[in-house]
Design a protein around this motif. Sequence first.
Motif, PDB file in Angstrom:
ATOM      1  N   LYS A  55       9.664  -1.187  -6.534  1.00 23.35           N
ATOM      2  CA  LYS A  55       9.754  -1.019  -5.082  1.00 23.35           C
ATOM      3  C   LYS A  55       9.469  -2.340  -4.362  1.00 23.35           C
ATOM      4  CE  LYS A  55       8.643   3.910  -4.684  1.00 23.35           C
ATOM      5  NZ  LYS A  55       9.919   4.263  -4.016  1.00 23.35           N
ATOM      6  N   MET A  56       8.452  -3.071  -4.822  1.00 20.42           N
ATOM      7  CA  MET A  56       8.127  -4.349  -4.194  1.00 20.42           C
ATOM      8  C   MET A  56       9.213  -5.378  -4.457  1.00 20.42           C
ATOM      9  SD  MET A  56       5.539  -3.789  -2.441  1.00 20.42           S
ATOM     10  CE  MET A  56       5.317  -5.485  -1.878  1.00 20.42           C
ATOM     11  N   ASN A  57       9.840  -5.296  -5.612  1.00 22.91           N
ATOM     12  CA  ASN A  57      10.947  -6.202  -5.909  1.00 22.91           C
ATOM     13  C   ASN A  57      12.097  -5.992  -4.927  1.00 22.91           C
ATOM     14  OD1 ASN A  57      12.187  -8.133  -8.039  1.00 22.91           O
ATOM     15  ND2 ASN A  57      13.729  -6.522  -7.862  1.00 22.91           N
ATOM     16  N   SER A  83       4.657   9.326 -10.202  1.00 23.31           N
ATOM     17  CA  SER A  83       4.074   9.385 -11.549  1.00 23.31           C
ATOM     18  C   SER A  83       3.290  10.674 -11.773  1.00 23.31           C
ATOM     19  CB  SER A  83       3.155   8.183 -11.777  1.00 23.31           C
ATOM     20  OG  SER A  83       3.864   6.977 -11.590  1.00 23.31           O
ATOM     21  N   LEU A  84       2.610  11.144 -10.736  1.00 22.48           N
ATOM     22  CA  LEU A  84       1.839  12.384 -10.858  1.00 22.48           C
ATOM     23  C   LEU A  84       2.754  13.601 -11.009  1.00 22.48           C
ATOM     24  CD1 LEU A  84      -0.999  11.766  -8.235  1.00 22.48           C
ATOM     25  CD2 LEU A  84      -1.256  11.958 -10.725  1.00 22.48           C
ATOM     26  N   ILE A  85       4.005  13.460 -10.631  1.00 16.67           N
ATOM     27  CA  ILE A  85       4.984  14.530 -10.824  1.00 16.67           C
ATOM     28  C   ILE A  85       5.651  14.409 -12.190  1.00 16.67           C
ATOM     29  CG2 ILE A  85       7.196  15.456 -10.036  1.00 16.67           C
ATOM     30  CD1 ILE A  85       6.352  14.696  -7.182  1.00 16.67           C
ATOM     31  N   GLU A  86       6.132  13.218 -12.504  1.00 17.40           N
ATOM     32  CA  GLU A  86       6.956  13.042 -13.703  1.00 17.40           C
ATOM     33  C   GLU A  86       6.150  13.018 -14.994  1.00 17.40           C
ATOM     34  OE1 GLU A  86       9.537   9.693 -13.211  1.00 17.40           O
ATOM     35  OE2 GLU A  86      10.750  10.688 -11.673  1.00 17.40           O
ATOM     36  N   GLU A  87       4.997  12.381 -14.995  1.00 10.91           N
ATOM     37  CA  GLU A  87       4.243  12.267 -16.248  1.00 10.91           C
ATOM     38  C   GLU A  87       3.689  13.604 -16.760  1.00 10.91           C
ATOM     39  OE1 GLU A  87       4.272   9.655 -18.334  1.00 10.91           O
ATOM     40  OE2 GLU A  87       5.759   9.056 -16.849  1.00 10.91           O
ATOM     41  N   PRO A  88       3.065  14.445 -15.918  1.00 10.67           N
ATOM     42  CA  PRO A  88       2.636  15.747 -16.433  1.00 10.67           C
ATOM     43  C   PRO A  88       3.807  16.600 -16.919  1.00 10.67           C
ATOM     44  CG  PRO A  88       1.468  15.243 -14.415  1.00 10.67           C
ATOM     45  CD  PRO A  88       2.545  14.209 -14.549  1.00 10.67           C
ATOM     46  N   LEU A  89       4.990  16.383 -16.337  1.00  5.93           N
ATOM     47  CA  LEU A  89       6.168  17.152 -16.736  1.00  5.93           C
ATOM     48  C   LEU A  89       6.726  16.675 -18.070  1.00  5.93           C
ATOM     49  CD1 LEU A  89       8.266  19.316 -16.010  1.00  5.93           C
ATOM     50  CD2 LEU A  89       9.531  17.560 -14.764  1.00  5.93           C
ATOM     51  N   PHE A  90       6.950  15.359 -18.205  1.00  6.57           N
ATOM     52  CA  PHE A  90       7.632  14.840 -19.391  1.00  6.57           C
ATOM     53  C   PHE A  90       6.679  14.442 -20.525  1.00  6.57           C
ATOM     54  CE2 PHE A  90      10.749  14.214 -16.010  1.00  6.57           C
ATOM     55  CZ  PHE A  90      11.850  14.820 -16.588  1.00  6.57           C
ATOM     56  N   TRP A 143       4.860   0.321 -12.797  1.00  2.00           N
ATOM     57  CA  TRP A 143       6.279  -0.015 -12.947  1.00  2.00           C
ATOM     58  C   TRP A 143       7.062   0.337 -11.689  1.00  2.00           C
ATOM     59  CZ3 TRP A 143       7.197   2.273 -18.533  1.00  2.00           C
ATOM     60  CH2 TRP A 143       6.686   1.374 -19.468  1.00  2.00           C
ATOM     61  N   VAL A 144       6.852   1.556 -11.177  1.00  2.00           N
ATOM     62  CA  VAL A 144       7.578   1.976  -9.971  1.00  2.00           C
ATOM     63  C   VAL A 144       7.183   1.096  -8.786  1.00  2.00           C
ATOM     64  CG1 VAL A 144       8.003   3.868  -8.347  1.00  2.00           C
ATOM     65  CG2 VAL A 144       7.818   4.348 -10.799  1.00  2.00           C
ATOM     66  N   SER A 167       0.822  -1.211   0.000  1.00  2.00           N
ATOM     67  CA  SER A 167       0.000   0.000   0.000  1.00  2.00           C
ATOM     68  C   SER A 167       0.857   1.263   0.000  1.00  2.00           C
ATOM     69  CB  SER A 167      -0.930   0.012   1.215  1.00  2.00           C
ATOM     70  OG  SER A 167      -1.794  -1.104   1.205  1.00  2.00           O
ATOM     71  N   ILE A 168       1.874   1.258   0.843  1.00  2.00           N
ATOM     72  CA  ILE A 168       2.779   2.412   0.899  1.00  2.00           C
ATOM     73  C   ILE A 168       3.496   2.585  -0.437  1.00  2.00           C
ATOM     74  CG2 ILE A 168       4.877   3.334   1.973  1.00  2.00           C
ATOM     75  CD1 ILE A 168       3.978   1.967   4.574  1.00  2.00           C
ATOM     76  N   ALA A 169       3.927   1.468  -1.030  1.00  2.00           N
ATOM     77  CA  ALA A 169       4.639   1.515  -2.307  1.00  2.00           C
ATOM     78  C   ALA A 169       3.746   2.065  -3.419  1.00  2.00           C
ATOM     79  CB  ALA A 169       5.147   0.129  -2.675  1.00  2.00           C
ATOM     80  N   VAL A 170       2.470   1.678  -3.423  1.00  2.00           N
ATOM     81  CA  VAL A 170       1.538   2.179  -4.447  1.00  2.00           C
ATOM     82  C   VAL A 170       1.371   3.688  -4.319  1.00  2.00           C
ATOM     83  CG1 VAL A 170      -0.886   2.228  -5.155  1.00  2.00           C
ATOM     84  CG2 VAL A 170       0.262   0.058  -4.849  1.00  2.00           C
ATOM     85  N   LEU A 171       1.186   4.179  -3.100  1.00  2.00           N
ATOM     86  CA  LEU A 171       0.985   5.611  -2.888  1.00  2.00           C
ATOM     87  C   LEU A 171       2.216   6.412  -3.298  1.00  2.00           C
ATOM     88  CD1 LEU A 171      -0.888   5.592   0.561  1.00  2.00           C
ATOM     89  CD2 LEU A 171      -1.856   6.061  -1.704  1.00  2.00           C
ATOM     90  N   LEU A 172       3.395   5.933  -2.914  1.00  2.00           N
ATOM     91  CA  LEU A 172       4.632   6.625  -3.293  1.00  2.00           C
ATOM     92  C   LEU A 172       4.840   6.579  -4.806  1.00  2.00           C
ATOM     93  CD1 LEU A 172       7.062   5.422  -0.473  1.00  2.00           C
ATOM     94  CD2 LEU A 172       6.008   7.678  -0.721  1.00  2.00           C
TER      95      LEU A 172
END
Length: 290
Positions: A241-243, A131-138, A236-237, A121-126
């Motif tokens: 993280k889970m890996n 993604s909400l930072i990088e995708e709108p930017l790139f 993917w992220v 759950s923590i990994a999904v939120l992070l």
Amino acid sequence: MRILFYALVPLLVLLLAAVLASVGGFFIVQVFDGLPVQKIINKTTQVLLVLSIFPAMAWLKLSKTDLGFAGGKPFLKQLGQGFGLGFVTLMPVFIVLTVLEINVIDESQAWTLSWFLEKSSIAVLLSLLVSLIEEPLFRGILLAGLLKKLPVPAAIIISAAYYACLHFIKTSRNIPAAELTLPNTFGLLVDAFANLFNPDILAAFLALLMVGVFLGLLRTERQASLGLCIGCHTCWVWLIKMNKTLFNTDFNADAAFLVSRYDGVIGPLVTVWLLVAVLGYWGWRRGKPV
């Protein structure tokens, strides 16, 4: 020359953000002694780049739709679809890494259902935050701006290159606050950019470049498809993280050359896998009746 000119414009924005972050980082460390200045510069640069979306939208006269945002329910649906696509495209990589014994189960973990759900759950939120930072930017502002001036393939590759580069503009060198001056703060900035020429990052850089190309292709298939990119990137992220949580990476394994030390996942295997996916999709599109 036209492509080169428009490829350098984002670099000027990045340099401006990095210089402002260096100045800001210097003064922040003076107030809050003990903070690592190189991390302050890195995080502040990222924040400034995200904030640059708003003036860039006004300057380029871009709407939220131009950036790829679908409204309401369609956006949430895209998030789910993108997450599923991310799972399908990256899970085979983890299976291969496990079969080749590059991934080794971490037996020191608690391995209880509650522990797994908490970590997941923590990994999904992070991951969603990243993604909400990088995708709108790139895949949002940068790709949309480039598409106004350049052909689609050039815009995708340039935006992907900047995406890959941003992950490696960093330095491990730190300077104690007592010894910190504005000039050597800029020295850290020079070190960070010089890291782009470090041959040790090449395998990870190429993998992230292909990640950017894949997401750029996904973004340009439909007018408002940024939600797909955010969902895919999030998955993917999350998987990476889970890996890290569930497995250790054996860099002495016979096939360890397939991954890089950047995160134990991305590397030549991811590069080739996503390249095959992109070429396969491109071939399918060319053969599809109009």
